[in-house]
Design a protein around this motif. Structure first.
Motif, PDB file in Angstrom:
ATOM      1  N   ALA A   1      -9.613 -13.880   6.520  1.00 59.90           N
ATOM      2  CA  ALA A   1      -8.621 -14.944   6.373  1.00 59.90           C
ATOM      3  C   ALA A   1      -8.014 -14.946   4.970  1.00 59.90           C
ATOM      4  O   ALA A   1      -6.825 -15.249   4.794  1.00 59.90           O
ATOM      5  CB  ALA A   1      -9.255 -16.296   6.685  1.00 59.90           C
ATOM      6  N   CYS A   2      -8.817 -14.601   3.956  1.00 63.92           N
ATOM      7  CA  CYS A   2      -8.327 -14.587   2.574  1.00 63.92           C
ATOM      8  C   CYS A   2      -7.716 -13.253   2.174  1.00 63.92           C
ATOM      9  O   CYS A   2      -7.213 -13.127   1.049  1.00 63.92           O
ATOM     10  CB  CYS A   2      -9.472 -14.917   1.612  1.00 63.92           C
ATOM     11  SG  CYS A   2     -10.178 -16.562   1.847  1.00 63.92           S
ATOM     12  N   PHE A   3      -7.765 -12.296   3.043  1.00 64.93           N
ATOM     13  CA  PHE A   3      -7.283 -10.966   2.674  1.00 64.93           C
ATOM     14  C   PHE A   3      -5.785 -10.931   2.359  1.00 64.93           C
ATOM     15  O   PHE A   3      -5.358 -10.216   1.437  1.00 64.93           O
ATOM     16  CB  PHE A   3      -7.619  -9.980   3.793  1.00 64.93           C
ATOM     17  CG  PHE A   3      -7.270  -8.559   3.476  1.00 64.93           C
ATOM     18  CD1 PHE A   3      -7.954  -7.865   2.487  1.00 64.93           C
ATOM     19  CD2 PHE A   3      -6.242  -7.915   4.139  1.00 64.93           C
ATOM     20  CE1 PHE A   3      -7.628  -6.564   2.182  1.00 64.93           C
ATOM     21  CE2 PHE A   3      -5.901  -6.618   3.840  1.00 64.93           C
ATOM     22  CZ  PHE A   3      -6.606  -5.934   2.859  1.00 64.93           C
ATOM     23  N   PRO A   4      -4.906 -11.670   3.050  1.00 65.62           N
ATOM     24  CA  PRO A   4      -3.472 -11.670   2.665  1.00 65.62           C
ATOM     25  C   PRO A   4      -3.240 -12.138   1.234  1.00 65.62           C
ATOM     26  O   PRO A   4      -2.333 -11.648   0.556  1.00 65.62           O
ATOM     27  CB  PRO A   4      -2.836 -12.610   3.685  1.00 65.62           C
ATOM     28  CG  PRO A   4      -3.725 -12.537   4.874  1.00 65.62           C
ATOM     29  CD  PRO A   4      -5.102 -12.407   4.322  1.00 65.62           C
ATOM     30  N   VAL A   5      -4.063 -13.105   0.757  1.00 67.87           N
ATOM     31  CA  VAL A   5      -3.918 -13.557  -0.629  1.00 67.87           C
ATOM     32  C   VAL A   5      -4.245 -12.430  -1.595  1.00 67.87           C
ATOM     33  O   VAL A   5      -3.565 -12.232  -2.616  1.00 67.87           O
ATOM     34  CB  VAL A   5      -4.826 -14.777  -0.877  1.00 67.87           C
ATOM     35  CG1 VAL A   5      -4.718 -15.252  -2.326  1.00 67.87           C
ATOM     36  CG2 VAL A   5      -4.458 -15.903   0.078  1.00 67.87           C
ATOM     37  N   GLU A   6      -5.265 -11.654  -1.282  1.00 66.78           N
ATOM     38  CA  GLU A   6      -5.623 -10.526  -2.133  1.00 66.78           C
ATOM     39  C   GLU A   6      -4.518  -9.476  -2.142  1.00 66.78           C
ATOM     40  O   GLU A   6      -4.211  -8.890  -3.192  1.00 66.78           O
ATOM     41  CB  GLU A   6      -6.937  -9.913  -1.658  1.00 66.78           C
ATOM     42  CG  GLU A   6      -8.114 -10.848  -1.780  1.00 66.78           C
ATOM     43  CD  GLU A   6      -9.399 -10.240  -1.258  1.00 66.78           C
ATOM     44  OE1 GLU A   6     -10.468 -10.736  -1.577  1.00 66.78           O
ATOM     45  OE2 GLU A   6      -9.312  -9.233  -0.516  1.00 66.78           O
ATOM     46  N   LEU A   7      -3.915  -9.229  -1.004  1.00 69.14           N
ATOM     47  CA  LEU A   7      -2.807  -8.272  -0.958  1.00 69.14           C
ATOM     48  C   LEU A   7      -1.635  -8.757  -1.805  1.00 69.14           C
ATOM     49  O   LEU A   7      -0.971  -7.965  -2.498  1.00 69.14           O
ATOM     50  CB  LEU A   7      -2.359  -8.051   0.483  1.00 69.14           C
ATOM     51  CG  LEU A   7      -3.253  -7.180   1.370  1.00 69.14           C
ATOM     52  CD1 LEU A   7      -2.659  -7.077   2.773  1.00 69.14           C
ATOM     53  CD2 LEU A   7      -3.410  -5.786   0.780  1.00 69.14           C
ATOM     54  N   LEU A   8      -1.374 -10.074  -1.781  1.00 70.06           N
ATOM     55  CA  LEU A   8      -0.285 -10.619  -2.584  1.00 70.06           C
ATOM     56  C   LEU A   8      -0.567 -10.453  -4.070  1.00 70.06           C
ATOM     57  O   LEU A   8       0.328 -10.071  -4.851  1.00 70.06           O
ATOM     58  CB  LEU A   8      -0.085 -12.097  -2.232  1.00 70.06           C
ATOM     59  CG  LEU A   8       1.021 -12.838  -3.014  1.00 70.06           C
ATOM     60  CD1 LEU A   8       2.378 -12.187  -2.751  1.00 70.06           C
ATOM     61  CD2 LEU A   8       1.042 -14.312  -2.629  1.00 70.06           C
ATOM     62  N   LEU A   9      -1.784 -10.722  -4.493  1.00 67.77           N
ATOM     63  CA  LEU A   9      -2.137 -10.544  -5.899  1.00 67.77           C
ATOM     64  C   LEU A   9      -2.004  -9.086  -6.320  1.00 67.77           C
ATOM     65  O   LEU A   9      -1.504  -8.784  -7.411  1.00 67.77           O
ATOM     66  CB  LEU A   9      -3.570 -11.035  -6.140  1.00 67.77           C
ATOM     67  CG  LEU A   9      -3.797 -12.546  -6.062  1.00 67.77           C
ATOM     68  CD1 LEU A   9      -5.277 -12.866  -6.229  1.00 67.77           C
ATOM     69  CD2 LEU A   9      -2.975 -13.268  -7.123  1.00 67.77           C
ATOM     70  N   GLY A  10      -2.456  -8.180  -5.470  1.00 69.99           N
ATOM     71  CA  GLY A  10      -2.319  -6.762  -5.800  1.00 69.99           C
ATOM     72  C   GLY A  10      -0.875  -6.339  -5.922  1.00 69.99           C
ATOM     73  O   GLY A  10      -0.508  -5.580  -6.826  1.00 69.99           O
ATOM     74  N   GLY A  11      -0.020  -6.842  -5.018  1.00 74.31           N
ATOM     75  CA  GLY A  11       1.396  -6.504  -5.103  1.00 74.31           C
ATOM     76  C   GLY A  11       2.044  -7.045  -6.366  1.00 74.31           C
ATOM     77  O   GLY A  11       2.872  -6.369  -7.004  1.00 74.31           O
ATOM     78  N   LEU A  12       1.698  -8.281  -6.797  1.00 74.96           N
ATOM     79  CA  LEU A  12       2.235  -8.842  -8.034  1.00 74.96           C
ATOM     80  C   LEU A  12       1.804  -8.039  -9.250  1.00 74.96           C
ATOM     81  O   LEU A  12       2.595  -7.829 -10.190  1.00 74.96           O
ATOM     82  CB  LEU A  12       1.784 -10.299  -8.173  1.00 74.96           C
ATOM     83  CG  LEU A  12       2.431 -11.309  -7.224  1.00 74.96           C
ATOM     84  CD1 LEU A  12       1.822 -12.693  -7.412  1.00 74.96           C
ATOM     85  CD2 LEU A  12       3.940 -11.359  -7.441  1.00 74.96           C
ATOM     86  N   CYS A  13       0.565  -7.559  -9.234  1.00 72.53           N
ATOM     87  CA  CYS A  13       0.084  -6.745 -10.358  1.00 72.53           C
ATOM     88  C   CYS A  13       0.885  -5.451 -10.470  1.00 72.53           C
ATOM     89  O   CYS A  13       1.284  -5.041 -11.566  1.00 72.53           O
ATOM     90  CB  CYS A  13      -1.397  -6.443 -10.191  1.00 72.53           C
ATOM     91  SG  CYS A  13      -2.477  -7.854 -10.468  1.00 72.53           S
ATOM     92  N   VAL A  14       1.117  -4.811  -9.360  1.00 77.27           N
ATOM     93  CA  VAL A  14       1.864  -3.554  -9.386  1.00 77.27           C
ATOM     94  C   VAL A  14       3.296  -3.802  -9.841  1.00 77.27           C
ATOM     95  O   VAL A  14       3.860  -3.048 -10.659  1.00 77.27           O
ATOM     96  CB  VAL A  14       1.828  -2.884  -7.995  1.00 77.27           C
ATOM     97  CG1 VAL A  14       2.745  -1.665  -7.965  1.00 77.27           C
ATOM     98  CG2 VAL A  14       0.411  -2.476  -7.653  1.00 77.27           C
ATOM     99  N   TRP A  15       3.915  -4.886  -9.343  1.00 78.13           N
ATOM    100  CA  TRP A  15       5.297  -5.174  -9.753  1.00 78.13           C
ATOM    101  C   TRP A  15       5.394  -5.471 -11.243  1.00 78.13           C
ATOM    102  O   TRP A  15       6.293  -4.993 -11.942  1.00 78.13           O
ATOM    103  CB  TRP A  15       5.807  -6.359  -8.944  1.00 78.13           C
ATOM    104  CG  TRP A  15       7.183  -6.795  -9.369  1.00 78.13           C
ATOM    105  CD1 TRP A  15       8.368  -6.263  -8.982  1.00 78.13           C
ATOM    106  CD2 TRP A  15       7.491  -7.848 -10.285  1.00 78.13           C
ATOM    107  NE1 TRP A  15       9.412  -6.908  -9.597  1.00 78.13           N
ATOM    108  CE2 TRP A  15       8.894  -7.894 -10.413  1.00 78.13           C
ATOM    109  CE3 TRP A  15       6.710  -8.758 -11.019  1.00 78.13           C
ATOM    110  CZ2 TRP A  15       9.529  -8.818 -11.230  1.00 78.13           C
ATOM    111  CZ3 TRP A  15       7.355  -9.675 -11.827  1.00 78.13           C
ATOM    112  CH2 TRP A  15       8.745  -9.696 -11.934  1.00 78.13           C
ATOM    113  N   ALA A  16       4.465  -6.280 -11.748  1.00 82.11           N
ATOM    114  CA  ALA A  16       4.509  -6.638 -13.162  1.00 82.11           C
ATOM    115  C   ALA A  16       4.225  -5.443 -14.060  1.00 82.11           C
ATOM    116  O   ALA A  16       4.768  -5.340 -15.156  1.00 82.11           O
ATOM    117  CB  ALA A  16       3.502  -7.757 -13.439  1.00 82.11           C
ATOM    118  N   ALA A  17       3.362  -4.528 -13.603  1.00 86.87           N
ATOM    119  CA  ALA A  17       3.013  -3.384 -14.441  1.00 86.87           C
ATOM    120  C   ALA A  17       4.116  -2.342 -14.484  1.00 86.87           C
ATOM    121  O   ALA A  17       4.308  -1.670 -15.507  1.00 86.87           O
ATOM    122  CB  ALA A  17       1.720  -2.751 -13.942  1.00 86.87           C
TER     123      ALA A  17
END
Length: 726
Positions: free
Chosen positions: A105-121
């Motif tokens: 259930a929490c896995f979509p939140v983790e995917l969102l955080l990972g995507g934000l990290c890649v975009w910011a980097a």
């Protein structure tokens, strides 16, 4: 057991299968969290105090590290909790199921955080506060690793959990006692159709990946078949796929089991079969009434002689697998512009060089045709009919057509060109696919057989062995005045009924190597294995991972895995087996018993020296049950069978030439010499010098083989002749 149910969906994994995936995820998440923390400590801690962008990104990375650490702890708890309890005690793993639901259930939140990290980097940040040099590289590596970890987690979850699983349709489980229960589910016609579609897709994928070398996939018309289709009419390729789907559904029945449960059950069956195996003189169990054959026995000589012809019809692929040097020579002959035919023709002609090929048909069709060759062996004065075994998808579909058919059905008026008399009626039943292939092969070989009155020998391996035996049976009816015999290698166990098998003992000779699966497999044997697996799972007193780990032990201790004195487990096992039998298809409740015909020679290897092979004349009932062994598939390979027969015929003192020096001495003894030279002892340097002079190199042998200057002598033949001289 049972299958995992999450969000009202049934998946093909159980709660006690999560320990290895959970450990993998825990390590992956922990590694990602450590990388992010190292970056925060080494880089972000030294950031400029006025750069708000960098502080915001540091907070984002801190959240990623925190979520990763929490996820690693949760995955580790799931791994520990999934190892608790027995196979049938799912209540002991309730915590693992709840944590898995929370994690998904929490896995979509983790995917969102990972995507934000890649975009910011890679694309975010400020022009004035952008990182440079090593800091930028380390940031991008940390963000990318985090995103890759989350992406791999998602892909792994989809592969393991099978997100396309059907809706859960559970029934009231069978219970005995307070903790043991066997979960049940409903099996519908749609489930069988879906499984048949999966079989068809697998055939298409295999055919495409092999670029047509393994044949072509059948037409996708299995949807026209239903559970009411008579089994005797299921001889088409698509019907064979439906037969597989229906047999698998009836085999599992209403049992809510996953593949790992079946593997664990087979591991427990293996532990039972291996009781006292340390004291066996051989690596495989031998029948109590088996008669050991002398290496010079005529039956062993017959098996070794005709093995070459049985394996020659396989073509160039099998020729290269049996002996790469001989396969290379056959390829050279086939590529020669002056030669006739293709590579398979060249391999057949080369491997059967002592016989003249009269006819060769290389066509294969499910339940209709297999490649067959007719040869004349002048040395023995016989006509040899060799049938190819399983080598393509068409052959596999012929194998899995487990329906049986009455032999008298081939005498019906619908077969206008019946080669034998319609009266008296033939008695007995046989494998429907192989009987149809043998009957269709008769018109192809009879014109060549009628040109001579020499004895006929039908040979074959695997599927070809079963076809050869039924072909010999039909020939005894079509040409009763001819001398017909059959030599079969590893023929299928579901061939003819016991009465017909006893009648075929007069002219059939069969071989079985060790724990080979094919001569033992059949519908009754498969259902017997299922009942044994269910009984083992009910009486298992260890977690599933320990049952699976017993496969790595050569001699597992059965008492440490099973509780044979548990009355509740015994009662639950009996009730479950009876339920599966009652809900099976009517004709599978008491399936027709089919067996291997002919006198059976069983080859087994010694416990200490695997090169020492003994041959036993064995009773037919020894192969009525499946043996779970590490070699149940490899014992069926043609080169294994050929080598075992050669080892059984060799005297004990000369079964293997251990060193290269011994091989040189053997080649020295094969060279012609007078009595004085033979009596004179030869030193090792002299033997090596003479061998270097007398033995031609590979280039010379290859050229002589291609252009026919001399008859080739393979290294294996040198070793065999030398062992006979020792």
């Amino acid at each position: 057991m049972p299958a995992l149910v999450l969000f009202k969906r049934r998946y093909r994994i159980a709660s006690d299968d999560l320990h290895l995936p959970a450990l993998w995820l825990a390590g992956l998440r922990l590694f990602g969290a450590v990388v992010v923390l190292v970056y925060l400590i080494q880089v972000e801690a030294r950031s400029h105090p006025e750069c708000k962008v960098r502080h915001g990104f540091a907070a984002l990375l801190g959240c990623v590290a925190f979520v990763g650490a929490i996820g690693a702890v949760g995955a580790f708890i799931i791994a520990v909790d999934s190892t608790r309890g027995l196979v049938l005690q799912r209540d002991a793993r309730r915590t693992a199921r709840k944590l898995l639901e929370i994690g998904l259930a929490c896995f979509p939140v983790e995917l969102l955080l990972g995507g934000l990290c890649v975009w910011a980097a890679w694309w975010g940040g400020s022009e004035t506060c952008r990182r440079e040099g090593g800091d930028l590289v380390l940031l991008r590596v940390a963000a990318t690793l985090t995103a890759v970890a989350y992406g791999a987690t998602g892909i792994f979850a989809i592969m393991i959990l099978d997100a396309h699983g059907g809706k859960a349709k559970l029934r009231e489980p069978l219970r005995r006692g307070e903790t043991l229960e066997v979960p049940l589910r409903d099996v519908s016609l749609e489930d069988r159709a879906r499984l048949a579609s999966l079989c068809h897709c697998a055939c298409r994928v295999i055919a495409g990946c092999a670029c047509g070398l393994l044949g072509k996939a059948p037409a996708d018309d299995h949807a026209t078949h239903t559970d009411r289709t008579p089994r005797g009419k299921r001889l088409k390729a698509s019907a064979a796929l439906w037969e597989v789907a229906e047999l698998w559904s009836d085999w599992c029945g209403a049992l809510d089991a996953v593949p790992s449960d079946l593997v664990a059950g087979m591991a427990l069956v293996r532990a039972r079969q291996k009781q006292g195996a340390q004291k066996w003189p051989y690596r495989s169990q031998v029948h109590a009434k088996a008669v050991k054959l002398d290496p010079s026995d005529e039956r062993l000589e017959t098996l070794q002689y005709f093995a070459t012809y049985a394996f020659a019809v396989y073509g160039i692929e099998m020729s290269c697998a049996r002996n790469p040097c001989r396969g290379l020579v056959a390829c050279g002959r086939g590529l020669n512009p002056c030669s006739k035919g293709n590579l398979d023709d060249a391999a057949l002609d080369y491997d059967s060089r002592d016989a003249k090929v009269l006819f060769f048909d290389n066509e294969a069709a499910p339940n209709s045709r297999v490649p067959v060759a007719v040869m004349h062996d002048a040395a023995r004065g016989v006509i040899i009919i060799t049938c190819r075994g399983t080598m393509s998808l068409e052959d596999c579909l012929s194998d899995v057509t487990c329906a049986d058919i009455a032999l008298s059905s081939f005498q019906e008026p619908r077969f206008e060109e019946c080669p034998f008399e319609r009266e008296p009626r033939l008695e007995g039943r046989a494998h429907a696919g192989m009987a149809s292939i043998a009957f269709n092969t008769l018109p192809l070989v009879l014109p060549h057989l009628d040109k001579t009155s020499e004895p006929i020998v039908c040979v074959g391996h695997s599927l070809g062995g079963g076809v050869a035996q039924l072909l010999a049976f039909f020939l005894t009816k079509a040409r009763p005045q001819r001398d017909v015999s059959c030599v079969a290698y590893e023929s299928p166990g579901t061939l003819v009924d016991p009465a017909t098998a006893r009648a075929m003992d007069a002219f059939c000779l069969s071989s079985v190597l060790a724990d080979d699966l094919v001569p033992r497999i059949g519908v009754p044997q498969l259902f017997g294995l299922r009942d044994a697996c269910v009984d083992g799972l009910c009486k298992c007193k260890v977690p599933k991972w320990r049952a699976l780990a017993s496969l790595a032990a050569r001699y597992p201790v059965c008492d440490k895995l099973l509780d044979e004195n548990n009355e509740e487990a015994s009662a639950l096992s009996e009730a479950c087996c009876q339920l599966l039998k009652d809900e099976a298809r009517e004709d599978l409740r008491t399936p027709q018993i089919l067996c291997v015909p002919g006198r059976i020679v069983h080859f087994v290897r010694e416990q200490k020296e695997r090169h020492n092979v003994s041959a036993f004349l064995t009773e037919r009932d020894h192969f009525d049950s499946l043996v779970v062994s590490a070699t149940l598939m490899t014992d069926h390979f043609p080169w294994k069978v050929e080598r075992a027969i050669a080892d059984a015929r060799a005297p004990p003192a000369s079964r293997r030439l251990r060193t290269a020096a011994t091989a040189v001495v053997a080649a020295q003894r094969l060279s012609p010499r007078d009595d004085a030279t033979a009596a004179k002892p030869t030193t090792e340097p002299e033997a090596e010098a003479e061998a270097a002079v007398e033995r031609p190199g590979f280039t010379r042998k290859l050229s002589s083989f291609l252009f026919g200057e001399q008859e080739p002598v393979a290294d294996s033949e040198i070793a065999v002749r030398a062992s006979d001289n020792i």
